[in-house]
Scaffold this motif. Structure first.
Motif, PDB file in Angstrom:
ATOM      1  N   ASN A  92      -7.126   3.099  -5.510  1.00 38.97           N
ATOM      2  CA  ASN A  92      -7.609   1.851  -6.112  1.00 38.97           C
ATOM      3  C   ASN A  92      -6.461   0.858  -6.167  1.00 38.97           C
ATOM      4  O   ASN A  92      -5.340   1.138  -5.719  1.00 38.97           O
ATOM      5  N   LYS A  93      -6.728  -0.312  -6.731  1.00 41.45           N
ATOM      6  CA  LYS A  93      -5.698  -1.317  -6.972  1.00 41.45           C
ATOM      7  C   LYS A  93      -5.151  -1.146  -8.385  1.00 41.45           C
ATOM      8  O   LYS A  93      -5.892  -0.913  -9.323  1.00 41.45           O
ATOM      9  N   TYR A  94      -3.828  -1.305  -8.515  1.00 43.52           N
ATOM     10  CA  TYR A  94      -3.175  -1.133  -9.803  1.00 43.52           C
ATOM     11  C   TYR A  94      -2.121  -2.224 -10.013  1.00 43.52           C
ATOM     12  O   TYR A  94      -1.551  -2.739  -9.044  1.00 43.52           O
ATOM     13  N   LYS A  95      -1.886  -2.536 -11.284  1.00 46.75           N
ATOM     14  CA  LYS A  95      -0.755  -3.377 -11.648  1.00 46.75           C
ATOM     15  C   LYS A  95       0.320  -2.494 -12.258  1.00 46.75           C
ATOM     16  O   LYS A  95       0.032  -1.568 -13.015  1.00 46.75           O
ATOM     17  N   TRP A  96       1.584  -2.802 -11.911  1.00 43.54           N
ATOM     18  CA  TRP A  96       2.669  -2.057 -12.533  1.00 43.54           C
ATOM     19  C   TRP A  96       3.667  -3.014 -13.164  1.00 43.54           C
ATOM     20  O   TRP A  96       3.828  -4.147 -12.744  1.00 43.54           O
ATOM     21  N   ASN A  97       4.331  -2.530 -14.190  1.00 45.55           N
ATOM     22  CA  ASN A  97       5.214  -3.356 -15.002  1.00 45.55           C
ATOM     23  C   ASN A  97       6.238  -2.460 -15.672  1.00 45.55           C
ATOM     24  O   ASN A  97       6.016  -1.261 -15.841  1.00 45.55           O
ATOM     25  N   PHE A 114       6.985   8.824  -8.972  1.00 48.15           N
ATOM     26  CA  PHE A 114       5.866   9.675  -9.348  1.00 48.15           C
ATOM     27  C   PHE A 114       4.965   9.885  -8.140  1.00 48.15           C
ATOM     28  O   PHE A 114       4.991   9.112  -7.175  1.00 48.15           O
ATOM     29  N   ASN A 115       4.161  10.928  -8.233  1.00 44.87           N
ATOM     30  CA  ASN A 115       3.271  11.302  -7.149  1.00 44.87           C
ATOM     31  C   ASN A 115       1.937  10.593  -7.330  1.00 44.87           C
ATOM     32  O   ASN A 115       1.215  10.838  -8.296  1.00 44.87           O
ATOM     33  N   THR A 116       1.581   9.738  -6.374  1.00 46.94           N
ATOM     34  CA  THR A 116       0.369   8.939  -6.493  1.00 46.94           C
ATOM     35  C   THR A 116      -0.901   9.767  -6.344  1.00 46.94           C
ATOM     36  O   THR A 116      -2.003   9.266  -6.592  1.00 46.94           O
ATOM     37  N   LEU A 117      -0.769  11.035  -5.931  1.00 44.78           N
ATOM     38  CA  LEU A 117      -1.963  11.869  -5.805  1.00 44.78           C
ATOM     39  C   LEU A 117      -2.634  12.102  -7.145  1.00 44.78           C
ATOM     40  O   LEU A 117      -3.797  12.534  -7.206  1.00 44.78           O
ATOM     41  N   SER A 118      -1.920  11.823  -8.244  1.00 48.96           N
ATOM     42  CA  SER A 118      -2.516  12.019  -9.567  1.00 48.96           C
ATOM     43  C   SER A 118      -3.470  10.905  -9.947  1.00 48.96           C
ATOM     44  O   SER A 118      -4.168  11.005 -10.953  1.00 48.96           O
ATOM     45  N   LEU A 119      -3.531   9.840  -9.137  1.00 50.09           N
ATOM     46  CA  LEU A 119      -4.380   8.690  -9.447  1.00 50.09           C
ATOM     47  C   LEU A 119      -5.401   8.482  -8.341  1.00 50.09           C
ATOM     48  O   LEU A 119      -5.098   8.699  -7.163  1.00 50.09           O
ATOM     49  N   GLU A 122       0.860  -1.180   0.000  1.00 52.40           N
ATOM     50  CA  GLU A 122       0.000   0.000   0.000  1.00 52.40           C
ATOM     51  C   GLU A 122       0.893   1.226   0.000  1.00 52.40           C
ATOM     52  O   GLU A 122       1.793   1.359   0.831  1.00 52.40           O
ATOM     53  N   ILE A 123       0.666   2.118  -0.964  1.00 54.61           N
ATOM     54  CA  ILE A 123       1.545   3.277  -1.119  1.00 54.61           C
ATOM     55  C   ILE A 123       0.701   4.543  -1.153  1.00 54.61           C
ATOM     56  O   ILE A 123      -0.502   4.516  -1.439  1.00 54.61           O
ATOM     57  N   SER A 124       1.371   5.683  -0.888  1.00 49.91           N
ATOM     58  CA  SER A 124       0.722   6.990  -0.948  1.00 49.91           C
ATOM     59  C   SER A 124       1.783   8.032  -1.254  1.00 49.91           C
ATOM     60  O   SER A 124       2.987   7.776  -1.151  1.00 49.91           O
ATOM     61  N   SER A 125       1.306   9.223  -1.640  1.00 49.24           N
ATOM     62  CA  SER A 125       2.196  10.352  -1.954  1.00 49.24           C
ATOM     63  C   SER A 125       3.232   9.930  -2.994  1.00 49.24           C
ATOM     64  O   SER A 125       2.918   9.228  -3.939  1.00 49.24           O
ATOM     65  N   ASN A 134      -3.493   4.491  -1.732  1.00 47.72           N
ATOM     66  CA  ASN A 134      -4.441   4.937  -0.710  1.00 47.72           C
ATOM     67  C   ASN A 134      -3.957   6.257  -0.127  1.00 47.72           C
ATOM     68  O   ASN A 134      -3.079   6.292   0.735  1.00 47.72           O
ATOM     69  N   ASN A 135      -4.503   7.358  -0.617  1.00 47.59           N
ATOM     70  CA  ASN A 135      -4.193   8.680  -0.100  1.00 47.59           C
ATOM     71  C   ASN A 135      -5.384   9.187   0.704  1.00 47.59           C
ATOM     72  O   ASN A 135      -6.500   9.281   0.173  1.00 47.59           O
ATOM     73  N   PRO A 136      -5.202   9.495   1.989  1.00 44.61           N
ATOM     74  CA  PRO A 136      -6.336   9.907   2.843  1.00 44.61           C
ATOM     75  C   PRO A 136      -7.082  11.096   2.263  1.00 44.61           C
ATOM     76  O   PRO A 136      -6.480  12.080   1.822  1.00 44.61           O
ATOM     77  N   ASN A 137      -8.408  10.998   2.242  1.00 46.14           N
ATOM     78  CA  ASN A 137      -9.312  12.077   1.832  1.00 46.14           C
ATOM     79  C   ASN A 137      -9.127  12.490   0.381  1.00 46.14           C
ATOM     80  O   ASN A 137      -9.480  13.604  -0.008  1.00 46.14           O
ATOM     81  N   VAL A 138      -8.552  11.613  -0.423  1.00 51.14           N
ATOM     82  CA  VAL A 138      -8.342  11.939  -1.828  1.00 51.14           C
ATOM     83  C   VAL A 138      -8.951  10.836  -2.690  1.00 51.14           C
ATOM     84  O   VAL A 138      -8.670   9.653  -2.487  1.00 51.14           O
TER      85      VAL A 138
END
Length: 929
Positions: free
Chosen positions: A474-479, A466-471, A423-426, A500-504
């Motif tokens: 949700n769940k994502y796959k990366w490659n 990259f900054n996850t606030l742009s998404l 689980e990641i944020s920011s 998972n970014n709080p309140n976003v």
């Protein structure tokens, strides 16, 4: 005509239909090959014929008749005093003398049924990702444009040819890789890993790992039996001696009936086990493979039908580089010949080749060894099957194949961070490590529905932030994809991360989704909540569960939707799938299952004639206002076969004495339960289903009327003709006649008066001899004429004594009647009639026929996606603003729903989509670059 044991072929086909014995085609490039999950490669077990052809679209131009791995080892079995007794064991994945394999699907634990639905051949373009025996995903990555994967083992002793040849206890993982494009489209890369999983925990000593192939160019039984073998074991480049490890086959003549000049099929060893001790390749100290180096090809042996090694000892000798025909246990070195001594100087062909006078049907074996394999360890072998267009290109082609694998294709990436499921944020760092650095990389992060949300390319640094606030959360796959200026790519296993970014960007939630059919309308209701109050687009897809065909797609902002189940849905089981997407692209999904059984015209039942048991016919209502309560009859004619099964038929309205439809149902010969939908008539369409299209074969013959000397039925044998298949599985009566000193026959379909004609095509006809030397009369003194081809099968005389001539005491006599029996499935033929009367429609006069409409044409990932709903025959074309037709998008019958996509290569402008039968409506689209 190839030489395969009929019993094995019938057993193979039978178990393939009932269990997880599986075959798929690796078919994305120009070289197309069959892949099985029990060790056989390039042999079509469904037809008993070639399973490898080139180029694509020309299945008759075959190059691979069959192939597979052989694995051999010495196993300690008993210690007596100070002596250790060892058993020689060999497991073969393809026996070119019989078409058999000693491997079984999976790990062998679910025998004898082998019914695990997950132990199959997986193909990345169809049923990916591979799953374990319990349904757990093994991995979700690919290396090529089309990967295949399967597992098999040799642990089932009942599948070994002789009881003395016990299982080695090996577990095999098999991959194939193929691409399109000028450098890679003529190549199939195959990687096979063998693990020592011996149940007695024993080490495997002095192992040999071999690939055995029967590469036949065209017809190896007739005048074109002209294949010649060649090999290149080592080659000197820039004063350096290196192993090229290539075996190949060629012919000096054109192949009759081919559209292309025959190419040169070759097998190139690319990666092999590591030497566990020094290996003296030629046993003369001239070339030493040091311990720790890859072994490569250590022998290239060949044999024929007559010289086939049949015992485990002989097979081990062949793999070890010895001549098993003159092997002397007291002086084994006298028969050591790892490579044939053919010499050079065959004009135009590189390497070493046998003399053209020795051409003929041969098999070759490329072996690697010896090495030891301790219990629990694994070894891998990688080889490529390639077609070279010109003989002068063969060595260069082999070098290209080696270079591609070593420097470009074998470079999968190791993902480092974040961990799978993290689980990641920011701000987040994504890092990776390739096996070999390349110029550039492409980073992808995608939603759970594989819609690429973010893609970044740049110089290869092994890290991207990259900054996850742009998404949205949700769940994502990366490659990560690694590539260079040639754009040869490699990539990693996909990993899952949770943003998972709080309140976003709160994710919408679907509650109370329900699909219900209280009568003949389907009602869909749902409740969706979005914590951010975003606008929601509800995307609903109705899917028929059995075939997984999308029947209906609806985009709506409402909280409910209904449609006519009677008009849209054939009877069956369904699932309704809903996906909610908010305006920040966060999404949630849910599904519900339901069944529908509408009152429609009754199923068609057989009324008269024939004993067909392999097709079913259903009448489906499409426009109930047009349905008549008339009596209809469906009359079949003789089927005909090429690459498909064709069933000609007419539909006759007996009430009005009118012909309403003349049509031909077309089916894939190698599929089952595949429906064919007719054109519409009187508001009705026919759904014709072949229940089982490849079990129609002959299995016995009986002399039902003997005249004079009785003919022993034990001397009769039958088999299907490879590549031509059956003629409906019909019984055939043979009426024998005498014309002077010669005997001829009138074959008829049992129960019918039509005589099967004499012809050389070998389908619905008969002949003696071969297609190149056909005879209308049976000659009792010539061995080559002790076989009769009749309606897609071979009838052998003196079957127990072939190739001896027919015994003068035992041959057909005037007035005798023989019958060829089939206990399998039978297609309808001329004379088979089916009837039906539509019923149950009186209370449906207020229903409206579904009209054809075009909708939801949007630009998506540089492609034009067009969803079509309706029923009928139509042509759909694309026009530019001047009225000029740009492209034909579709031509055919729509039966409910169809999705069509075309690559968006159009210039910017305004276009119109129009159905040619619609005089008024045209849909406008705008293309913008």
């Amino acid at each position: 005509m190839k030489r395969f044991i009929l019993l094995f072929l019938l057993i193979t086909i039978s178990i393939s239909l009932m269990s997880d014995w599986d075959m798929e085609w690796a078919d994305i490039g120009q070289l197309n090959m069959t892949i099985t999950n029990y060790g056989i490669l390039g042999y079509n077990v469904l037809t008993g014929g070639s399973g490898g052809y080139w180029p694509a679209g020309y299945p008759a131009e075959n190059y691979v008749y069959g192939s597979g791995i052989w694995f051999a080892a010495l196993v300690d079995t008993l210690i007596s005093g100070t002596d250790t007794l060892r058993d020689t064991l060999v497991t073969i994945g393809y026996n070119p003398n019989s078409g058999c394999s000693e491997f079984v699907p999976g790990d062998g634990s679910d025998g004898p049924a082998y019914s695990n639905i997950y132990e199959i051949v997986y193909k990345s373009t169809s049923n990916w990702p591979p799953k374990d025996a319990d349904g757990t995903t093994i991995f979700d990555s690919t290396l090529s444009m089309q990967d295949t994967y399967c597992e098999y083992s040799d642990k089932d002793a009942s599948h070994h040819f002789t009881s003395e040849n016990k299982p080695l206890g090996i577990q095999v993982n098999q991959f194939t890789y193929s691409w399109v494009g000028p450098l890679l489209e003529d190549i199939q890369f195959i990687k096979i890993t063998v693990k020592n999983d011996n149940p007695d925990f024993r080490d495997l000593k002095k192992c040999y790992f071999a690939y055995t192939a029967d590469l036949d160019i065209g017809n190896e039984s007739g005048v074109s039996a002209n294949d010649i073998l060649g090999f290149v074991d080592t080659i000197t480049i820039s004063d350096t001696l290196m192993q090229l490890n290539t075996g190949y086959q060629f012919q000096l003549e054109e192949e009759a009936g081919w559209s292309h000049t025959p190419g040169i099929p070759s097998v190139v060893y690319l990666s092999s086990p590591i030497a566990t001790y020094d290996i003296d390749l030629y046993h003369d100290s001239s070339y030493i493979i040091p311990m720790g180096d890859e072994i490569g090809m250590t022998s290239f042996n060949h044999f024929s039908l007559v010289t086939d090694p049949t015992t485990k000892q002989q097979r081990y000798q062949v793999m070890a580089g010895y001549n098993h025909m003159n092997y002397d246990t007291l002086d084994p070195e006298a028969s050591y010949s790892p490579f044939p001594d053919w010499g050079n100087n065959n004009p135009g062909y590189p390497g070493q080749n046998e003399h053209s006078t020795q051409s003929g049907d041969k098999r070759f074996l490329m072996s690697c060894g010896p090495f030891d394999l301790p219990y629990g360890d694994s070894v891998s072998i990688v080889f490529a099957i390639a077609i070279s267009k010109n003989p002068d290109d063969l060595i260069a082609h082999s070098l290209i194949v080696i270079n591609l694998w070593n420097n470009y294709l074998n470079n999968k990436i190791t993902l480092l961070a974040p961990a799978d499921g993290a689980e990641i944020s920011s701000n987040a760092n994504f890092s990776w490590q390739p096996f070999a650095e390349k110029d550039s990389f492409r980073f992808d992060i995608a939603g759970v529905y594989n819609d690429t949300v973010l893609m970044f390319t740049g110089a290869n640094s092994g890290i991207y932030n990259f900054n996850t606030l742009s998404l949205p959360d949700n769940k994502y796959k990366w490659n990560v994809w690694n590539y260079d200026y040639w754009f040869f790519e490699s990539h990693s296993d996909k990993r899952l991360v949770i943003i998972n970014n709080p309140n976003v960007n709160g994710v919408p939630h679907i509650d109370a989704f329900d699909a219900n059919i209280p009568s003949d309308r389907c009602y869909l209701t749902w409740d969706i909540f979005d914590p951010d109050g975003d606008n929601i687009l509800k995307h609903i897809v109705i899917i028929r569960e059995i075939y997984n065909d999308t029947l209906l797609t609806i985009n709506t902002y409402d909280d409910n939707y209904s449609f006519s189940a009677y008009n849209y849905l054939p009877d069956g089981d369904y699932k309704a799938f809903i996906r909610a997407i908010d305006d920040s692209l966060a999404s949630d999904s849910s599904c519900d299952y339901f069944s529908y059984n509408g009152t429609r015209p009754q199923d068609i039942s057989s009324a008269t004639g024939g004993n067909n048991n392999t097709i079913s016919i259903n009448a489906i209502a499409y426009n109930i206002d047009l349905i008549k309560a008339n009596k209809y009859t469906v009359h079949f004619d003789y089927p005909y076969l090429d690459t498909y099964i064709h069933l000609p038929y007419i539909v006759y309205d007996s009430t009005e004495s009118a012909l309403v439809l003349s049509d031909t149902a077309v089916f894939n010969k190698y599929a089952s339960n595949n429906p064919y939908y007719s054109a519409l008539f009187d508001g009705i369409g026919l759904e014709i289903i072949i229940a089982d299209s490849f079990s129609m074969s002959y299995d016995s013959v009986k002399v039902i009327n003997d005249i004079g000397t009785a003919y022993p039925e034990s001397l009769l044998s039958i088999s299907d003709i490879p590549g031509l298949q059956f003629f409906g599985g019909r019984d055939i009566d043979l009426y024998w006649h005498l014309n002077g000193d010669s005997i001829y026959v009138d074959p008829t379909l049992s129960g019918y008066t039509d005589i099967v004609p004499y012809n050389i095509i070998k389908q619905y006809n008969y002949l003696f001899g071969t297609s190149t030397t056909p005879y209308e009369y049976l000659n009792n003194s010539t061995a080559s004429r002790t076989v009769m081809y009749v309606a897609g099968t071979n009838l052998y005389f003196n079957a127990t004594a072939r190739p001896s001539p027919m015994n003068a005491l035992w041959y057909p006599e005037e007035g005798e009647i023989w019958r060829i029996y089939s206990s399998g499935d039978r297609l309808p033929i001329k004379g088979d009639v089916y009837t039906f009367i539509p019923s149950g429609i009186d209370n449906r006069s207020n229903q409206q026929a579904l009209m054809l409409n075009l909708n939801n044409h949007i630009i998506f990932n540089n492609a034009l996606i067009m969803n079509i709903t309706g029923y009928g025959i139509c042509d759909i074309n694309l026009y530019d603003i001047t009225g000029r037709m740009v492209n034909k998008l579709f031509s055919g019958t729509i039966n409910g729903y169809r999705s069509i996509s075309i690559k968006n290569s159009l210039p910017t402008g305004i276009y119109f989509i129009k159905e040619t039968n619609d005089k008024f409506n045209a849909e406008k689209i705008i293309i913008m670059k």
